[in-house]
Design an enzyme around this catalytic site. Structure first.
Site, PDB file in Angstrom:
ATOM      1  N   ASP A   9     -31.442  38.265  16.776  1.00  0.00           N
ATOM      2  CA  ASP A   9     -32.602  37.877  17.589  1.00  0.00           C
ATOM      3  C   ASP A   9     -32.610  36.354  17.729  1.00  0.00           C
ATOM      4  O   ASP A   9     -32.531  35.628  16.740  1.00  0.00           O
ATOM      5  CB  ASP A   9     -33.879  38.367  16.876  1.00  0.00           C
ATOM      6  CG  ASP A   9     -35.142  38.138  17.703  1.00  0.00           C
ATOM      7  OD1 ASP A   9     -36.035  38.997  17.641  1.00  0.00           O
ATOM      8  OD2 ASP A   9     -35.246  37.102  18.386  1.00  0.00           O
ATOM      9  N   ASP A 104     -33.683  39.002  24.284  1.00  0.00           N
ATOM     10  CA  ASP A 104     -33.104  38.130  23.256  1.00  0.00           C
ATOM     11  C   ASP A 104     -32.837  38.817  21.922  1.00  0.00           C
ATOM     12  O   ASP A 104     -32.731  38.161  20.901  1.00  0.00           O
ATOM     13  CB  ASP A 104     -34.013  36.903  23.037  1.00  0.00           C
ATOM     14  CG  ASP A 104     -35.230  37.220  22.192  1.00  0.00           C
ATOM     15  OD1 ASP A 104     -35.700  38.366  22.255  1.00  0.00           O
ATOM     16  OD2 ASP A 104     -35.692  36.326  21.465  1.00  0.00           O
ATOM     17  N   GLU A 105     -32.740  40.146  21.961  1.00  0.00           N
ATOM     18  CA  GLU A 105     -32.480  40.882  20.724  1.00  0.00           C
ATOM     19  C   GLU A 105     -31.433  41.936  20.990  1.00  0.00           C
ATOM     20  O   GLU A 105     -31.359  42.467  22.099  1.00  0.00           O
ATOM     21  CB  GLU A 105     -33.704  41.701  20.309  1.00  0.00           C
ATOM     22  CG  GLU A 105     -34.850  41.011  19.727  1.00  0.00           C
ATOM     23  CD  GLU A 105     -35.945  42.044  19.440  1.00  0.00           C
ATOM     24  OE1 GLU A 105     -35.703  42.988  18.677  1.00  0.00           O
ATOM     25  OE2 GLU A 105     -37.016  41.886  20.014  1.00  0.00           O
TER      26      GLU A 105
HETATM   27  N1  DCP Z   1     -42.382  36.926  25.006  1.00  0.00           N
HETATM   28  C1  DCP Z   1     -43.459  36.885  25.891  1.00  0.00           C
HETATM   29  N2  DCP Z   1     -44.696  37.309  25.480  1.00  0.00           N
HETATM   30  C2  DCP Z   1     -44.901  37.758  24.210  1.00  0.00           C
HETATM   31  C3  DCP Z   1     -43.828  37.813  23.317  1.00  0.00           C
HETATM   32  C4  DCP Z   1     -42.574  37.385  23.753  1.00  0.00           C
HETATM   33  O1  DCP Z   1     -43.280  36.491  27.040  1.00  0.00           O
HETATM   34  N3  DCP Z   1     -46.139  38.161  23.821  1.00  0.00           N
HETATM   35  C5  DCP Z   1     -41.075  36.403  25.465  1.00  0.00           C
HETATM   36  C6  DCP Z   1     -40.956  34.968  25.074  1.00  0.00           C
HETATM   37  C7  DCP Z   1     -40.050  34.955  23.888  1.00  0.00           C
HETATM   38  C8  DCP Z   1     -39.171  36.159  24.146  1.00  0.00           C
HETATM   39  O2  DCP Z   1     -39.995  37.085  24.844  1.00  0.00           O
HETATM   40  O3  DCP Z   1     -39.313  33.744  23.796  1.00  0.00           O
HETATM   41  C9  DCP Z   1     -38.680  36.787  22.877  1.00  0.00           C
HETATM   42  O4  DCP Z   1     -39.755  37.264  22.100  1.00  0.00           O
HETATM   43  P1  DCP Z   1     -39.751  37.133  20.526  1.00  0.00           P
HETATM   44  O5  DCP Z   1     -40.852  37.972  19.995  1.00  0.00           O
HETATM   45  O6  DCP Z   1     -38.378  37.361  19.996  1.00  0.00           O
HETATM   46  O7  DCP Z   1     -40.216  35.610  20.282  1.00  0.00           O
HETATM   47  P2  DCP Z   1     -39.404  34.276  20.245  1.00  0.00           P
HETATM   48  O8  DCP Z   1     -37.959  34.472  20.567  1.00  0.00           O
HETATM   49  O9  DCP Z   1     -40.143  33.287  21.082  1.00  0.00           O
HETATM   50  O10 DCP Z   1     -39.567  33.821  18.728  1.00  0.00           O
HETATM   51  P3  DCP Z   1     -38.881  34.385  17.397  1.00  0.00           P
HETATM   52  O11 DCP Z   1     -37.978  35.494  17.764  1.00  0.00           O
HETATM   53  O12 DCP Z   1     -38.152  33.204  16.828  1.00  0.00           O
HETATM   54  O13 DCP Z   1     -40.024  34.798  16.535  1.00  0.00           O
HETATM   55 CA    CA Z   2     -36.679  36.011  19.517  1.00  0.00          CA
END
Ligand code: DCP
Ligand code: CA
Length: 406
Positions: A9, A104-105
């Site tokens: 991720d 992204d996962e």
């Molecule tokens: N995303 C979004 N709205 C949300 C959650 C996520 O638009 N409520 C989008 C933005 C994030 C991407 O999806 O960058 C990936 O979600 P993640 O939950 O993996 O969050 P991040 O990658 O930002 O942080 P991390 O994985 O480091 O916790």
């Molecule tokens: Ca992420």
């Protein structure tokens, strides 16, 4: 061979993608989601911003109040989609057994891959290095014997983490964690579990599945297994169907139950044929109805045993339809049936059941005849009623919305 599954991720994905394009933003509190005075929520927050309590889903106005010095960016989906495609392409270089989840996962099945990289951990280090070198993105990686434990490990290791749970250690690893760490447990489920005095995964793991079933229905059993680190879900590459469904919108909304049942039979046969063609069995049947006022009703039923027979798919759909119609007085605009939770056929159990064997034999024969002479060459009593209502072609009846009816 013992399975090894990786969950990868990207850290603060949207923000990191922006930081690659504008390196001045690196190491700073950054928020993607929109201008701080806008309505809307944080989509992604850099870890520097998270130190101020910011997180995804938080209203932008709150985020701005907590961390006014953060840089707020509108964001652009096409940029992230491009980065996502490159991310998945790099992962695909490491293993063909790749299941992307969102942008992204991904899960990678890396069973037996240690010989190529010295160890699975070294393989994860190599993956992280390539993502950093080629995309400038930081990833966290969890490694375990199954999906759920790999995902939890990845989450726990963030940011820029790498955490491997040894085979046999799954329960110990999960036990002390709060229930919120278990994937799939949303706010609602957390509330229910907390009201039952269940706060940790270990407590959840010791709950009898029957007790969980009364609160979570069919998912109760899955919850019990996941909490115990038992998860035999495969890594499914995209393209492999996760569900098969057929639906149709009527030319005119209808309250004619017999016509609805007939259409359901026809759609069930179409679903069954597609299922058998893919050599799959299904554990879950879903009925979909849309009423004249555009309200969509979906009903799911999990079968005690997987199936690929027209009879069982239809009977399950019919049971749900009868119940739904007893509660719904509006005319019906759309009907559909689908199967999900698909698995490879495991015939051992079925072999003992003569009636199921007969049914499967019958379906296979019908499939063969239809493949050769067209769908309408052979009819079940019920679907014959459609003959006077719709034109036919080699694939079946031409219903109102052929693109959906496939
Ligand atoms: N995303 C979004 N709205 C949300 C959650 C996520 O638009 N409520 C989008 C933005 C994030 C991407 O999806 O960058 C990936 O979600 P993640 O939950 O993996 O969050 P991040 O990658 O930002 O942080 P991390 O994985 O480091 O916790
Ligand atoms: Ca992420």
């Amino acid at each position: 061979m013992a399975r090894r599954i990786m969950h990868i991720d990207l850290d603060a994905f949207f923000v990191s993608a922006e930081q690659v394009l504008n390196p001045q933003l690196k190491g700073k509190p950054v928020v993607v989601g929109g201008r701080p005075d806008r309505r809307g929520v944080v989509a992604s927050a850099s870890y520097e911003a998270r130190a101020f309590g910011l997180h995804a889903g938080m209203p932008l106005t709150t985020a701005c109040r907590l961390c006014p010095q953060a840089t707020f960016i509108e964001g652009s989906f096409t940029k992230y989609r491009d980065a996502s495609q490159k991310f998945m392409a790099i992962l695909a270089d490491f293993s063909p057994f790749l299941e992307p989840l969102g942008l992204d996962e991904a899960y990678l099945d890396v069973t037996g891959f240690e010989s190529l990289h010295d160890s699975i951990q070294q393989m994860a280090v190599n993956i992280k290095q390539r993502l950093k070198d080629e995309l400038g993105l930081c990833a966290s990686v969890g490694i375990a014997s199954c999906k759920v434990v790999a995902k939890v490990a990845c989450e726990l290791s963030k940011p820029n983490g790498l955490l491997e749970v040894a085979a046999g250690e799954e329960c110990f690893f999960l036990a002390p964690l709060p229930i919120a760490n278990l994937p799939g447990i949303g706010k609602k489920s957390q509330q229910i579990l907390k009201s039952l005095g269940i706060n940790t995964i270990s407590k959840l793991a010791t709950m009898p599945p029957s007790g969980l079933k009364s609160h979570f229905g069919a998912s109760g059993e899955l919850l019990h297994r996941l909490a115990n680190g038992i998860d035999d879900r495969k890594v499914v590459p995209p393209g492999a169907a996760k569900s098969i469904s057929r639906e149709t919108t009527f030319g005119k909304d209808t309250k004619n139950h017999s016509f609805l049942k007939t259409t359901l039979r026809y759609l069930s046969e179409r679903v069954g044929a597609a299922l058998r063609q893919q050599n799959k069995q299904a554990k879950c049947v879903t009925l979909k109805l849309r009423t004249a006022d555009f309200k969509t009703i979906t009903r799911h039923h999990t079968l005690p045993q997987t199936t690929d027979t027209n009879k069982t798919i239809f009977a399950t759909g019919l049971m749900m339809l009868a119940k739904a119609l007893s509660q719904e007085k509006k005319a019906i605009r759309l009907i559909g049936i689908g199967v999900s939770n698909l698995t490879e056929p495991g015939k051992q159990l079925d072999m003992l059941d003569i009636s199921i064997q007969r049914q499967e034999q019958l379906d296979k024969t019908i499939d063969r005849i239809r493949q050769k002479y067209g769908f309408t060459a052979i009819q079940t009593g019920r679907t014959l009623l459609l003959k006077d209502l719709f034109p036919t072609d080699k694939d079946g009846y031409t219903l109102q919305t052929p693109s959906l009816s496939r």
